[in-house]
Motif scaffolding. Structure first.
Motif, PDB file in Angstrom:
ATOM      1  N   ASN A  47      51.538   8.228 -29.565  1.00 26.97           N
ATOM      2  CA  ASN A  47      50.449   7.869 -28.657  1.00 26.97           C
ATOM      3  C   ASN A  47      50.985   7.622 -27.253  1.00 26.97           C
ATOM      4  N   VAL A  48      50.440   8.384 -26.287  1.00 22.36           N
ATOM      5  CA  VAL A  48      50.888   8.309 -24.901  1.00 22.36           C
ATOM      6  C   VAL A  48      49.728   7.828 -24.034  1.00 22.36           C
ATOM      7  N   ASP A  49      49.995   6.812 -23.236  1.00 22.53           N
ATOM      8  CA  ASP A  49      48.984   6.170 -22.386  1.00 22.53           C
ATOM      9  C   ASP A  49      48.980   6.845 -21.013  1.00 22.53           C
ATOM     10  N   ILE A  50      48.094   7.823 -20.831  1.00 26.52           N
ATOM     11  CA  ILE A  50      48.018   8.571 -19.568  1.00 26.52           C
ATOM     12  C   ILE A  50      46.990   7.902 -18.659  1.00 26.52           C
ATOM     13  N   GLN A  51      47.442   7.448 -17.486  1.00 24.26           N
ATOM     14  CA  GLN A  51      46.575   6.739 -16.553  1.00 24.26           C
ATOM     15  C   GLN A  51      46.095   7.614 -15.399  1.00 24.26           C
ATOM     16  N   ALA A  52      46.928   8.525 -14.933  1.00 23.96           N
ATOM     17  CA  ALA A  52      46.535   9.363 -13.800  1.00 23.96           C
ATOM     18  C   ALA A  52      47.414  10.608 -13.753  1.00 23.96           C
ATOM     19  N   VAL A  53      46.875  11.648 -13.115  1.00 21.71           N
ATOM     20  CA  VAL A  53      47.623  12.883 -12.877  1.00 21.71           C
ATOM     21  C   VAL A  53      47.529  13.197 -11.389  1.00 21.71           C
ATOM     22  N   GLU A  54      48.673  13.422 -10.767  1.00 19.39           N
ATOM     23  CA  GLU A  54      48.722  13.751  -9.352  1.00 19.39           C
ATOM     24  C   GLU A  54      49.358  15.129  -9.165  1.00 19.39           C
ATOM     25  N   VAL A  55      48.920  15.844  -8.121  1.00 22.27           N
ATOM     26  CA  VAL A  55      49.559  17.118  -7.757  1.00 22.27           C
ATOM     27  C   VAL A  55      49.931  17.067  -6.290  1.00 22.27           C
ATOM     28  N   THR A  56      51.043  17.717  -5.971  1.00 26.25           N
ATOM     29  CA  THR A  56      51.475  17.857  -4.587  1.00 26.25           C
ATOM     30  C   THR A  56      51.434  19.332  -4.221  1.00 26.25           C
ATOM     31  N   GLY A  57      50.761  19.647  -3.133  1.00 28.75           N
ATOM     32  CA  GLY A  57      50.566  21.032  -2.731  1.00 28.75           C
ATOM     33  C   GLY A  57      51.654  21.539  -1.810  1.00 28.75           C
ATOM     34  N   GLY A  58      51.483  22.781  -1.372  1.00 26.93           N
ATOM     35  CA  GLY A  58      52.449  23.386  -0.474  1.00 26.93           C
ATOM     36  C   GLY A  58      52.500  22.721   0.881  1.00 26.93           C
ATOM     37  N   ASN A  59      51.424  21.990   1.239  1.00 29.45           N
ATOM     38  CA  ASN A  59      51.406  21.290   2.520  1.00 29.45           C
ATOM     39  C   ASN A  59      52.042  19.906   2.436  1.00 29.45           C
ATOM     40  N   GLY A  60      52.544  19.548   1.241  1.00 35.99           N
ATOM     41  CA  GLY A  60      53.206  18.261   1.077  1.00 35.99           C
ATOM     42  C   GLY A  60      52.278  17.110   0.771  1.00 35.99           C
ATOM     43  N   LEU A 102      51.901   7.054 -16.380  1.00 25.66           N
ATOM     44  CA  LEU A 102      51.624   6.479 -17.691  1.00 25.66           C
ATOM     45  C   LEU A 102      51.518   4.968 -17.620  1.00 25.66           C
ATOM     46  N   GLY A 103      50.663   4.426 -18.486  1.00 24.78           N
ATOM     47  CA  GLY A 103      50.637   2.984 -18.682  1.00 24.78           C
ATOM     48  C   GLY A 103      51.716   2.580 -19.671  1.00 24.78           C
ATOM     49  N   THR A 104      51.675   1.330 -20.101  1.00 24.01           N
ATOM     50  CA  THR A 104      52.723   0.795 -20.966  1.00 24.01           C
ATOM     51  C   THR A 104      52.344   0.799 -22.436  1.00 24.01           C
ATOM     52  N   ASN A 105      51.125   1.240 -22.762  1.00 23.33           N
ATOM     53  CA  ASN A 105      50.661   1.177 -24.152  1.00 23.33           C
ATOM     54  C   ASN A 105      51.009   2.465 -24.886  1.00 23.33           C
ATOM     55  N   ASN A 106      52.311   2.757 -24.975  1.00 26.04           N
ATOM     56  CA  ASN A 106      52.806   3.941 -25.671  1.00 26.04           C
ATOM     57  C   ASN A 106      53.393   3.515 -27.015  1.00 26.04           C
ATOM     58  N   THR A 107      52.975   4.180 -28.093  1.00 26.59           N
ATOM     59  CA  THR A 107      53.418   3.775 -29.431  1.00 26.59           C
ATOM     60  C   THR A 107      53.644   5.004 -30.301  1.00 26.59           C
ATOM     61  N   GLY A 112      53.653   4.668 -41.718  1.00 23.18           N
ATOM     62  CA  GLY A 112      52.544   3.734 -41.746  1.00 23.18           C
ATOM     63  C   GLY A 112      52.706   2.514 -40.861  1.00 23.18           C
ATOM     64  N   VAL A 113      53.813   2.402 -40.114  1.00 19.65           N
ATOM     65  CA  VAL A 113      54.078   1.243 -39.261  1.00 19.65           C
ATOM     66  C   VAL A 113      54.029   1.686 -37.802  1.00 19.65           C
ATOM     67  N   THR A 114      53.349   0.895 -36.960  1.00 17.69           N
ATOM     68  CA  THR A 114      53.252   1.187 -35.535  1.00 17.69           C
ATOM     69  C   THR A 114      54.382   0.500 -34.774  1.00 17.69           C
ATOM     70  N   TYR A 115      55.087   1.278 -33.932  1.00 16.25           N
ATOM     71  CA  TYR A 115      56.193   0.753 -33.136  1.00 16.25           C
ATOM     72  C   TYR A 115      55.913   1.019 -31.652  1.00 16.25           C
ATOM     73  N   PRO A 116      56.274   0.087 -30.778  1.00 19.62           N
ATOM     74  CA  PRO A 116      56.143   0.357 -29.339  1.00 19.62           C
ATOM     75  C   PRO A 116      57.172   1.380 -28.890  1.00 19.62           C
ATOM     76  N   LEU A 117      56.790   2.149 -27.886  1.00 20.71           N
ATOM     77  CA  LEU A 117      57.702   3.104 -27.266  1.00 20.71           C
ATOM     78  C   LEU A 117      58.100   2.562 -25.909  1.00 20.71           C
ATOM     79  N   SER A 118      59.323   2.088 -25.777  1.00 23.63           N
ATOM     80  CA  SER A 118      59.793   1.603 -24.489  1.00 23.63           C
ATOM     81  C   SER A 118      60.317   2.772 -23.670  1.00 23.63           C
ATOM     82  N   THR A 119      60.414   2.556 -22.360  1.00 21.00           N
ATOM     83  CA  THR A 119      60.904   3.594 -21.460  1.00 21.00           C
ATOM     84  C   THR A 119      62.152   3.095 -20.760  1.00 21.00           C
ATOM     85  N   PRO A 120      63.277   3.833 -20.847  1.00 12.26           N
ATOM     86  CA  PRO A 120      64.517   3.398 -20.190  1.00 12.26           C
ATOM     87  C   PRO A 120      64.296   3.144 -18.708  1.00 12.26           C
ATOM     88  N   SER A 121      64.950   2.108 -18.179  1.00  5.47           N
ATOM     89  CA  SER A 121      64.756   1.737 -16.776  1.00  5.47           C
ATOM     90  C   SER A 121      65.126   2.870 -15.828  1.00  5.47           C
TER      91      SER A 121
END
Length: 255
Positions: A47-60, A102-107, A112-121
């Motif tokens: 489970n991945v907590d997607i909060q927003a998607v951004e794009v950067t164009g050719g104009n920067g 992404l938000g922090t609610n990744n698991t 049958g057991v739910t584990y949190p998914l941490s993200t390396p600093s």
């Protein structure tokens, strides 16, 4: 909620780039969609907590797309299934970068057991999906983000898991798919397609119904190997030709 910006460096060279030598992107309105799919992994849920998607164009300039924010189980989108996660109308005809926030609610769910998914600093500072996509007016431009659930989850100890995203982008108009099935259904089988030109390997798993799809393959010739659990032996088909925009079926493989 603290947000983690994950960025993964993946480059794609597109065909049909404009012949104009100017660095200025063309102006206009360009419909743009970002879709999500997955390479399967050995878990019940990723489970991945997607909060927003951004794009950067050719104009920067960076634009935040209209994002369907929420928690997505990547394993709902395997074997050719995908889902729309963001859309917008852009005024820049080029997309150079996509960024997932992404938000922090990744698991994950394992046995049958739910584990949190941490993200390396080291990854919280940001990784980017680098693309080189030229958009066309008056059509639905889209890109597919292939999130490899298996490679993106690292078990670091008993009940401890880290999310280290492995992603690639796929432009359907310049890529093809390999599909097939096995008999009997229900066997645990992994599928790999190895490019006979570049040596790159693309993988998938057979689902419970015995079907499989490997998506986003550059056109060319591939060797496809289906590997079941022992004591069964792998089966390989050579010289499987993939064409852009085409599903290439290798039929039913018997074990």
């Amino acid at each position: 909620m603290k947000k983690i910006i994950l960025t993964v460096a993946v480059a794609i060279l597109l065909f049909g780039l404009p012949s104009c030598s100017s660095d200025n992107a063309a102006s206009g309105n360009y419909s743009y969609k970002v879709r999500l799919t997955d390479d399967p992994g050995p878990y019940s849920e990723v489970n991945v907590d997607i909060q927003a998607v951004e794009v950067t164009g050719g104009n920067g300039q960076t634009v935040t797309l209209n994002t369907n924010a929420g928690i997505y189980n990547l394993l709902d989108f395997t074997n050719g299934v995908d889902t729309l996660i963001a859309t917008s109308t852009l005024t820049d005809s080029r997309v150079n970068q996509i960024r997932l926030i992404l938000g922090t609610n990744n698991t994950i769910v394992a046995n049958g057991v739910t584990y949190p998914l941490s993200t390396p600093s080291a990854e919280q500072s940001g990784l980017k999906l680098l693309v080189n996509q030229t958009l066309q007016a008056d059509i639905d431009n889209s890109i597919l983000i292939d999130f490899d659930a298996n490679a993106s989850v690292v078990q670091t100890g008993n009940g401890t898991y880290k999310l280290k995203p492995v992603l690639r982008t796929v432009v359907a108009a310049i890529s093809g798919n390999i599909t097939g099935s096995i008999t009997p259904a229900g066997a645990l089988v992994t599928v790999s397609a190895t490019s006979n030109t570049t040596g790159l390997i693309y993988t998938s798993n057979v689902d419970a119904e015995g079907n499989f799809t490997i998506t986003g393959l550059p056109p060319g010739s591939y060797s496809v190997t289906l590997t079941p659990l022992l004591p069964l032996l792998p089966v390989t088909q050579t010289d499987v030709v993939v064409q852009a925009g085409v599903n290439t079926s290798i039929g039913v493989i018997a074990f």
